[in-house]
Scaffold this motif. Structure first.
Motif, PDB file in Angstrom:
ATOM      1  N   SER A 188       0.831  -1.205   0.000  1.00 18.02           N
ATOM      2  CA  SER A 188       0.000   0.000   0.000  1.00 18.02           C
ATOM      3  C   SER A 188       0.859   1.246   0.000  1.00 18.02           C
ATOM      4  O   SER A 188       0.620   2.173  -0.772  1.00 18.02           O
ATOM      5  CB  SER A 188      -0.903   0.039   1.241  1.00 18.02           C
ATOM      6  N   LYS A 192       1.066   3.901  -2.981  1.00 24.61           N
ATOM      7  CA  LYS A 192       0.540   5.243  -2.736  1.00 24.61           C
ATOM      8  C   LYS A 192       1.573   6.304  -3.036  1.00 24.61           C
ATOM      9  O   LYS A 192       1.238   7.409  -3.459  1.00 24.61           O
ATOM     10  CB  LYS A 192       0.071   5.373  -1.284  1.00 24.61           C
ATOM     11  N   LYS A 202      -8.321   3.021  -7.474  1.00 27.82           N
ATOM     12  CA  LYS A 202      -9.374   3.211  -6.487  1.00 27.82           C
ATOM     13  C   LYS A 202     -10.691   3.196  -7.245  1.00 27.82           C
ATOM     14  O   LYS A 202     -11.122   4.204  -7.788  1.00 27.82           O
ATOM     15  CB  LYS A 202      -9.163   4.559  -5.810  1.00 27.82           C
ATOM     16  N   ILE A 252      -7.636   0.822  -1.125  1.00 27.57           N
ATOM     17  CA  ILE A 252      -7.048   0.555  -2.435  1.00 27.57           C
ATOM     18  C   ILE A 252      -7.708  -0.713  -2.947  1.00 27.57           C
ATOM     19  O   ILE A 252      -7.858  -1.678  -2.196  1.00 27.57           O
ATOM     20  CB  ILE A 252      -5.542   0.296  -2.303  1.00 27.57           C
TER      21      ILE A 252
END
Lengths: 719, 190
Positions: A188, A192, A202, A252
């Motif tokens: 993640s 990101k 997303k 996510i």
């Protein structure tokens, strides 16, 4: 025929052939005459073997009895060819000089073997050497090896088992953290921040009412009072809520690393299952290790007298004071057990009227216990509801009051965990059980209180979360107004429980133990001296850390970085407890055995783990996942990602998986498992019967032998 | 590791590793502690010297142990019967008491240690002395006669398979193999 010695006529013996009777000599029998025993075939063969392998510098006082000869027999080298794998020299109970000779013999033997066998022997030898080197190296990596060794020397193995258990939990939490971090948090964060050419997707959830997807966590709002940060740190709200600490960060749906697609929701769920399975496996492996000698008899192995006498003394005690304490505790333990046995005999003689009275008293006391438990549960429920209702009241700016309201469930739980065991230990006195059973029952009740309290907290949270009055709410499946991201809320509660638990342990040590020690050492007035120092109650301490560990297991799903906090927490607790033990506690007068305590710790930990499955199962499979945050937005429940993924697999594999989950497979599988179990139970029963028969046979053989010796002695003395 | 004469040659070290359950570090540590028990002049020949029993019993691992005399008696290979120990006896002792020793070896030596009259069986007198060792020396720390009788009766009931009133080696090994505490308590680590 050497002198036959004084053979006390065992006059009290009854010689019969009924094997069911137990014949015990009615007067102490003198040692059987050595002369005859030296002519027994078993002795002669042992002598022959000993002469072949032995030599000078033997251990003194070669025992005359047949037992010692059997021992020497084990020391002889294998004579019948080199076919049988000889044990390495060090496993024989001989002096080093004798072992050297034995080893030279073995090596001489090897030369007569074929090349293949020679190679096999030497390779297995070098393999063993390598393994032992690896084992030696890995023992250096063991955490706190020296600390635990010194605790063992000063306090014995009972208390040392607590610290080993603590070390085990530190490692377990660290591994769980590694699992969650590498499969959930790391991808993640990487996606990101776009490192390594990664990105994340997303996808807005389809077929969902828009009002369910609104989630605005109040992160950094710019200029705020300083204490807001402190409040946020302690309660997991504010700036902490948007970090990777909580579930809400992982909004996510898929992460892309160049061209590889990483299915984060599936990874999240599978990582959860992985850490639960890993914990279960590790605990079971550890408990089996400590429980290897399995029961053939029905006796309670932990409480047997032989265990207490032959394995009673801790040879690792180095401190004379600790040794003195150990002597006293052994004396106390033996006397208590003997008294308990006498008590058992007395209980068996109870009249019907007495029994009725005792049972009705016990039922009454159990009702009181249930009442106490219900009181605890109800107060926790009310506290949780109150806290949830008032902490979402944004207008309340009073820092301390707000914090108090936030922590109210934790405070009530801690109070309940403290008061309930005291009540139980008072109540158990009235129930007139044997002392060992008393301890166990109180312990079980305390375990139940501690673990059920967490369950009640979660249940009250859920009832609040799933409470739906309006239609709009029912469309989402959960109370979207108060809990747009309910998993983060639950994570916050678990986080608060953990922090509070840690604060309490630290606080009790600093503000209760040390002042008490100061008082006792410097103030000599009667009541304080009578109170004295507190004992290091192993069971209480263990229940404390198991409670913390259950919180960690439940909370990791909602807050993936919680295991890291747990690792640090237990790491610090080790040193706190060690310092507290050495400086402020007196060791327990009542001993607690290392083996039974190890087993007890692991059993209670297992109970905690199984109890953790229930809330997790309900959250994952039953309660709709929040649509505003988290990786499971586009699914109905968190579990739904698994059927979804299976549908995406190739058809063949799909059919296999569906086949395994269907009834056509499950019912025959269940039946086969039942048959296998039945077979093993029958086998165990058969073995037990054989063992009993062999025992009886041994008794008869021994009596026959002594009878014959007596007869021969008589025949010789009356020629 | 100290002076010039107090280092173990490598061949000896690996031989001891092979013949005992001790690791290299443990053997070196044992050598160091053993040399410290010797007076300075004898430290060069630490491997062949014998340490009198009194000095051995000053080791912290043994001084608090109620079986200290029996341990010295069982492991000593001294011909003169004074229970003095050489370095190899010392290593033997540590090997039996180490973590990696097999339960077989440990129970064999435990039997020898508990056999106070060295007759090859544990009879009532041995068991009585054993229990007295456990509860401590001193009049008020002994069990009463009735309690001792009851205890010995229970022990024999549990372990005496052939019901001859004594426990021989096999019976002892059998009952100890089912004892969960034995391996963890029968341990000395320097």
């Amino acid at each position: 025929m050497s002198g036959l010695g004084a053979v006390a006529e065992p006059s009290g013996w009854r010689l019969g052939n009924r094997s069911s009777e137990v014949f015990l000599p009615e007067e102490p029998r003198a040692a059987a005459p050595a002369g005859f025993l030296q002519e027994l075939p078993s002795y002669q063969s042992a002598l022959r073997r000993r002469a072949a392998g032995g030599g000078t510098q033997e251990r003194r006082a070669a025992p005359q009895g047949s037992a010692g000869l059997r021992a020497a027999e084990a020391g002889g080298p294998e004579q019948e060819g080199g076919e049988l794998p000889a044990r390495p020299a060090r496993e024989y109970p001989l002096t080093i000089a004798e072992k050297r000779r034995l080893r030279d013999c073995q090596q001489a033997d090897i030369k007569h073997l074929s090349g293949w066998k020679q190679w096999k022997r030497t390779s297995s030898k070098s393999l063993k050497k390598v393994l032992s080197e690896v084992k030696e190296l890995s023992s250096y990596l063991k955490l706190w090896r020296h600390d635990i060794h010194s605790i063992e020397g000063k306090f014995g193995t009972g208390i040392q088992s607590y610290f080993s258990f603590l070390r085990f939990l530190v490692l377990l939490n660290f591994i769980i953290f590694i699992v969650m971090f590498s499969f959930v948090t790391l991808p993640s964060i990487i996606s990101k921040y776009g490192i390594f050419n990664s990105s994340f997707a997303k996808i807005p959830p389809k077929n969902i009412e828009p009002h369910c997807t609104v989630y605005k966590p109040n992160g950094n709002k710019g200029l705020v009072y300083f204490y807001t940060y402190l409040k946020d740190l302690l309660s997991g709200t504010g700036f902490l809520e948007v970090t990777s600490l909580f579930y809400g960060y992982y909004t996510i749906d898929a992460a892309w690393f160049s061209v590889l697609r990483y299915n984060l929701p599936l990874a999240y769920l599978l990582a959860t299952f992985a850490y639960l399975a890993l914990s279960l496996l590790w605990i079971i492996i550890r408990s089996v290790e400590g429980f290897k000698q399995n029961l053939v008899h029905d006796e309670d192995q932990f409480q047997s007298y032989c265990n207490k006498v032959f394995a009673g003394w801790d040879f690792c005690i180095t401190d004379p004071n600790a040794a003195q304490l150990k002597h006293r505790s052994l004396q106390y333990e033996l006397q208590t057990d003997l008294e308990e046995e006498r008590l058992k005999r007395k209980i068996a003689d109870r009249t019907m009227k007495e029994k009725l009275r005792i049972y009705s008293l016990r039922i009454f006391i159990n009702i009181i216990v249930i009442a106490v438990l219900s009181g605890c549960f109800y107060s926790i429920y009310r506290a949780t509801v109150f806290s949830q209702e008032n902490s979402s009241d944004v207008g309340n700016t009073n820092f301390q009051a707000n914090l108090l309201v936030q922590y109210l469930p934790s405070i009530v739980i801690t109070l309940a965990n403290f008061i309930a065991p005291q009540i139980f230990s008072i109540l158990i006195g009235f129930e007139d059980y044997s002392p060992a059973f008393e301890i166990r029952l109180t312990l079980m009740r305390c375990v139940f209180v501690r673990l059920a309290n967490i369950g009640v907290l979660l249940f009250s949270l859920w009832s609040h979360i799933s409470y739906c009055a309006t239609d709009k709410c029912k469309a989402c499946g959960y109370n979207y107004e108060l809990y747009p991201c309910w998993e983060s809320e639950v994570g916050q509660e678990m986080y608060k429980l953990m922090i509070f638990d840690f604060i309490i342990i630290l606080g009790v040590t600093l503000f209760v133990d040390f002042p008490r020690k100061l008082l006792v050492t410097h103030c000599s007035c009667k009541p304080i001296q009578w109170c004295g120092l507190q004992e290091f109650g192993i069971s209480d301490n263990v229940l404390e850390i198991i409670y913390g560990q259950t919180i960690c297991w439940i909370g990791t799903f909602f807050s993936p970085l919680l295991p890291a906090i747990a690792t640090v927490k237990y790491f610090i607790i080790f040193y706190i407890k060690k310092i507290s033990l050495i400086h402020t506690r007196k060791p327990a007068a009542k001993p607690i055995r290392a083996s039974s305590s190890n087993f007890f710790f692991l059993v209670v930990l297992l109970i905690g783990l199984v109890l953790a499955f229930i809330p997790l199962g309900i959250s994952i499979a039953h309660i709709p996942s929040s649509k505003a945050c988290g990786p499971f937005r586009s699914f109905n429940t968190s579990w739904a990602v698994v059927p979804d993924t299976i549908n995406g697999l190739p058809t063949g594999l799909q059919q296999v998986l569906y086949g395994i989950a269907s009834e056509a497979f499950a019912v025959p599988f269940f039946m086969v498992i039942c048959l296998v179990m039945f077979y093993f139970v029958a086998l165990a029963g058969a073995h037990k019967r054989v063992v009993e028969q062999l025992r009886e046979q041994l008794v008869l053989e021994s009596r026959d032998k002594l009878f014959l010796i007596r007869k021969i002695t008589e025949a010789q003395s009356h020629p | 590791m100290g002076g010039s004469g107090s280092v173990l040659p490598r061949a000896e070290l690996s031989e001891y590793q092979e013949l005992t359950f001790l690791s290299k570090q443990e053997i070196l540590l044992a050598y160091k502690r053993f040399s410290e028990l010797l007076p300075k002049e004898e430290r060069r020949d630490a491997r062949t010297a014998r340490v009198p029993k009194g000095r051995i019993l000053t080791l912290p691992e043994l001084r608090a142990n109620p079986f200290q005399h029996r341990i010295c008696r069982v492991f000593s290979t001294s011909d003169s019967g004074d229970d003095s120990m050489s370095f190899e006896d010392f290593l033997d002792m540590l090997s039996v008491f180490s973590d990696s020793a097999t339960s077989d070896v440990k129970s064999h030596y435990a039997f020898r240690i508990f056999d106070f009259d060295d007759d090859g069986t544990l009879d009532r007198k041995d068991l009585e002395k054993l229990v007295n060792c456990l509860t401590g020396q001193g009049e008020e720390s002994r069990l009463s006669n009735a309690e001792m009788e009851q205890l010995i009766q229970n022990i024999l009931e549990e372990s005496d398979i052939d019901k001859d009133g004594t426990i021989n080696l096999s019976e002892f090994q059998h009952v100890v193999s089912r004892s969960p505490d034995f391996v963890s308590s029968f341990k000395i680590v320097l």
